[in-house]
Design an enzyme around this catalytic site. Structure first.
Site, PDB file in Angstrom:
ATOM      1  N   SER A   1      12.781 -24.719   4.214  1.00 33.31           N
ATOM      2  CA  SER A   1      12.932 -25.683   3.114  1.00 33.31           C
ATOM      3  C   SER A   1      12.693 -27.126   3.540  1.00 33.31           C
ATOM      4  CB  SER A   1      14.347 -25.569   2.539  1.00 33.31           C
ATOM      5  OG  SER A   1      15.289 -25.933   3.526  1.00 33.31           O
TER       6      SER A   1
ATOM      7  N   GLY B   1      11.098 -29.945   7.009  1.00 42.33           N
ATOM      8  CA  GLY B   1      10.562 -30.187   8.352  1.00 42.33           C
ATOM      9  C   GLY B   1       9.552 -29.182   8.837  1.00 42.33           C
TER      10      GLY B   1
ATOM     11  N   SER C   1      13.350 -23.689  19.864  1.00 40.29           N
ATOM     12  CA  SER C   1      14.441 -24.318  20.625  1.00 40.29           C
ATOM     13  C   SER C   1      14.255 -25.820  20.537  1.00 40.29           C
ATOM     14  CB  SER C   1      14.423 -23.806  22.069  1.00 40.29           C
ATOM     15  OG  SER C   1      15.419 -24.439  22.829  1.00 40.29           O
TER      16      SER C   1
ATOM     17  N   TYR D   1      24.840 -29.046  20.892  1.00 43.30           N
ATOM     18  CA  TYR D   1      23.454 -28.765  20.497  1.00 43.30           C
ATOM     19  C   TYR D   1      22.677 -28.250  21.716  1.00 43.30           C
ATOM     20  CZ  TYR D   1      18.689 -29.439  18.793  1.00 43.30           C
ATOM     21  OH  TYR D   1      17.375 -29.245  18.428  1.00 43.30           O
TER      22      TYR D   1
ATOM     23  N   SER E   1      23.689 -24.786  22.669  1.00 42.69           N
ATOM     24  CA  SER E   1      23.198 -23.729  21.764  1.00 42.69           C
ATOM     25  C   SER E   1      21.723 -23.436  22.009  1.00 42.69           C
ATOM     26  CB  SER E   1      23.442 -24.116  20.300  1.00 42.69           C
ATOM     27  OG  SER E   1      22.602 -25.191  19.908  1.00 42.69           O
TER      28      SER E   1
HETATM   29  N1  LIG Z   1      13.112 -32.815  14.528  1.00 43.25           N
HETATM   30  C1  LIG Z   1      13.339 -32.880  15.818  1.00 43.25           C
HETATM   31  O1  LIG Z   1      13.294 -33.983  16.409  1.00 43.25           O
HETATM   32  C2  LIG Z   1      13.602 -31.600  16.607  1.00 43.25           C
HETATM   33  C3  LIG Z   1      13.460 -31.671  18.005  1.00 43.25           C
HETATM   34  C4  LIG Z   1      13.681 -30.520  18.746  1.00 43.25           C
HETATM   35  C5  LIG Z   1      14.029 -29.332  18.124  1.00 43.25           C
HETATM   36  N2  LIG Z   1      14.165 -29.292  16.757  1.00 43.25           N
HETATM   37  C6  LIG Z   1      14.544 -27.996  16.156  1.00 43.25           C
HETATM   38  O2  LIG Z   1      13.521 -27.603  15.255  1.00 43.25           O
HETATM   39  C7  LIG Z   1      14.067 -26.781  14.213  1.00 43.25           C
HETATM   40  C8  LIG Z   1      13.625 -27.302  12.858  1.00 43.25           C
HETATM   41  O3  LIG Z   1      14.168 -28.600  12.695  1.00 43.25           O
HETATM   42  P1  LIG Z   1      13.511 -29.704  11.744  1.00 43.25           P
HETATM   43  O4  LIG Z   1      13.188 -30.851  12.614  1.00 43.25           O
HETATM   44  O5  LIG Z   1      12.471 -29.107  10.912  1.00 43.25           O
HETATM   45  O6  LIG Z   1      14.828 -30.108  10.913  1.00 43.25           O
HETATM   46  P2  LIG Z   1      15.127 -30.183   9.335  1.00 43.25           P
HETATM   47  O7  LIG Z   1      14.042 -30.893   8.624  1.00 43.25           O
HETATM   48  O8  LIG Z   1      16.518 -30.719   9.254  1.00 43.25           O
HETATM   49  O9  LIG Z   1      15.114 -28.654   8.877  1.00 43.25           O
HETATM   50  C9  LIG Z   1      16.120 -27.764   9.275  1.00 43.25           C
HETATM   51  C10 LIG Z   1      15.968 -26.465   8.496  1.00 43.25           C
HETATM   52  O10 LIG Z   1      17.008 -25.560   8.942  1.00 43.25           O
HETATM   53  C11 LIG Z   1      17.600 -24.983   7.797  1.00 43.25           C
HETATM   54  N3  LIG Z   1      18.979 -24.591   8.035  1.00 43.25           N
HETATM   55  C12 LIG Z   1      19.982 -25.308   8.577  1.00 43.25           C
HETATM   56  N4  LIG Z   1      21.126 -24.591   8.569  1.00 43.25           N
HETATM   57  C13 LIG Z   1      20.812 -23.381   8.009  1.00 43.25           C
HETATM   58  C14 LIG Z   1      21.544 -22.211   7.704  1.00 43.25           C
HETATM   59  N5  LIG Z   1      22.858 -22.100   7.964  1.00 43.25           N
HETATM   60  N6  LIG Z   1      20.905 -21.168   7.132  1.00 43.25           N
HETATM   61  C15 LIG Z   1      19.582 -21.257   6.841  1.00 43.25           C
HETATM   62  N7  LIG Z   1      18.829 -22.328   7.098  1.00 43.25           N
HETATM   63  C16 LIG Z   1      19.448 -23.381   7.675  1.00 43.25           C
HETATM   64  C17 LIG Z   1      17.504 -26.060   6.701  1.00 43.25           C
HETATM   65  O11 LIG Z   1      17.499 -25.451   5.409  1.00 43.25           O
HETATM   66  P3  LIG Z   1      18.686 -25.502   4.322  1.00 43.25           P
HETATM   67  O12 LIG Z   1      19.475 -26.754   4.563  1.00 43.25           O
HETATM   68  O13 LIG Z   1      17.949 -25.480   3.017  1.00 43.25           O
HETATM   69  O14 LIG Z   1      19.468 -24.252   4.583  1.00 43.25           O
HETATM   70  C18 LIG Z   1      16.119 -26.650   6.987  1.00 43.25           C
HETATM   71  O15 LIG Z   1      15.126 -25.915   6.317  1.00 43.25           O
HETATM   72  C19 LIG Z   1      15.584 -26.794  14.447  1.00 43.25           C
HETATM   73  O16 LIG Z   1      15.974 -25.617  15.115  1.00 43.25           O
HETATM   74  C20 LIG Z   1      15.805 -28.016  15.323  1.00 43.25           C
HETATM   75  O17 LIG Z   1      16.968 -27.906  16.112  1.00 43.25           O
HETATM   76  C21 LIG Z   1      13.967 -30.408  15.991  1.00 43.25           C
END
Ligand SMILES: NC(=O)c1ccc[n+]([C@@H]2O[C@H](COP(=O)([O-])OP(=O)(O)OC[C@H]3O[C@@H](n4cnc5c(N)ncnc54)[C@H](OP(=O)(O)O)[C@@H]3O)[C@@H](O)[C@H]2O)c1
Length: 279
Positions: free
Chosen positions: A13, A15, A131, A145, A148
């Site tokens: 939904s 990112g 990850s 974080y 995990s």
């Molecule tokens: N952005 C960064 O800088 C970064 C860097 C390193 C790693 N990451 C990792 O990349 C992944 C994607 O992150 P993003 O940057 O795209 O962040 P984001 O835009 O905040 O998206 C996070 C997604 O996870 C979903 N989510 C969270 N809790 C959930 C739950 N209990 N059940 C189902 N869905 C859940 C949210 O959907 P709903 O809220 O609609 O459930 C949303 O679609 C994550 O694992 C994050 O830790 C991100």
């Protein structure tokens, strides 16, 4: 023309999960996107939005069962959903710590357990685990974080050795700072997790300001990461680790190969910005 290739993506939904769902859809895959905010999952003939809270056992079962009922198989599971329950180790309430692991680790583990019997039966499959470079590097206020994501990596590497014999691979993608909702959610959590009269209020404010100004220079987009996740999912001979940039790869390599040097560099940065006492 759509094919009968099927991918399941958690966190579709927002990112990178959303961008990955869109990318797979343009490549004519049948895309099943799961998230709590189904209205934010992209729409399209070959995108199927399913309500999914990965901390909920019944939701996880329903997610996989629905796909199998409608398509008969799943080729790829992308464990992408995750967030940062950041704040000082001492301050974060244990139920929040458990939620961090339930989302970033146990949810991925449960969905994988549900999908593996079918992948073993079909003799092929791929689990892509999103990850972070934070699975190897670390910085203050990110302890739970980082823990995990480190757990996810050790688990994925072990799983890969167990399932290769069945034609299945488990691989890791390690994004660095990427434009998405992640940063704002994480910063809000830092503020919420500080206890009243916390000993870490000044520290968290200083670090938060530094993080906020660093994030302004962040160039990687969720669409960039979608391409990396796509490669991890479809490469015939998958790599052990996938990175979006050389800088991300370098940071992980330094932290893993020279942990003492990484720690010194980090302490120097913190000292220079007044966030660490000299000892
Ligand atoms: N952005 C960064 O800088 C970064 C860097 C390193 C790693 N990451 C990792 O990349 C992944 C994607 O992150 P993003 O940057 O795209 O962040 P984001 O835009 O905040 O998206 C996070 C997604 O996870 C979903 N989510 C969270 N809790 C959930 C739950 N209990 N059940 C189902 N869905 C859940 C949210 O959907 P709903 O809220 O609609 O459930 C949303 O679609 C994550 O694992 C994050 O830790 C991100």
């Amino acid at each position: 023309m759509t094919t009968n290739k099927v991918v399941a993506i958690t966190g579709a939904s927002s990112g990178m999960g959303k961008a990955t769902a869109e990318l797979f859809a343009t490549q004519n895959w049948q895309v099943y996107g799961g998230a709590r905010h189904t209205d934010k999952i992209p729409t399209g003939d070959n995108i199927h939005a399913i309500h999914l809270d990965i901390t909920d056992h019944a939701d996880n079962r329903r997610f996989i069962e629905t796909i199998l009922k409608e398509q008969g198989h799943i080729d790829i599971l992308i464990n992408n959903a995750g967030y940062g329950e950041n704040g000082p180790v001492e301050d974060i309430a244990m139920d929040k710590v458990q939620k961090q692991f339930a989302t970033n680790f146990f949810g991925a583990a449960e969905l994988t357990q549900l999908v593996l019997p079918h992948m073993r039966h079909q003799g092929t499959g791929r689990i892509v685990n999103v990850s972070s470079i934070g699975g190897d590097i670390y910085s203050p206020l990110g302890a739970y974080y980082h823990a995990s994501k480190a757990a996810l990596q050790q688990w994925s590497d072990t799983l890969d050795l167990e399932v290769q014999q069945f034609g299945i691979r488990s691989v890791i993608v390690q994004p660095g700072g990427t434009q998405s909702a992640w940063g704002a959610t994480t910063m809000a959590n830092v503020r919420q997790n500080l206890r009243s009269n916390s000993a870490y209020t000044d520290f968290a404010t200083l670090l938060g300001n530094a993080l906020q100004s660093n994030s302004k220079g962040m160039t990687a987009t969720s669409a960039d990461l979608a391409k990396v996740i796509y490669a991890a999912a479809v490469d015939v001979k998958p790599k052990h680790r996938y990175f979006n940039s050389l800088t991300d790869h370098l940071q992980v390599t330094i932290a893993r190969t020279f942990p003492v040097i990484y720690r010194r560099l980090l302490i120097n940065v913190l000292r220079r910005s007044g966030k660490q006492r000299t000892k």
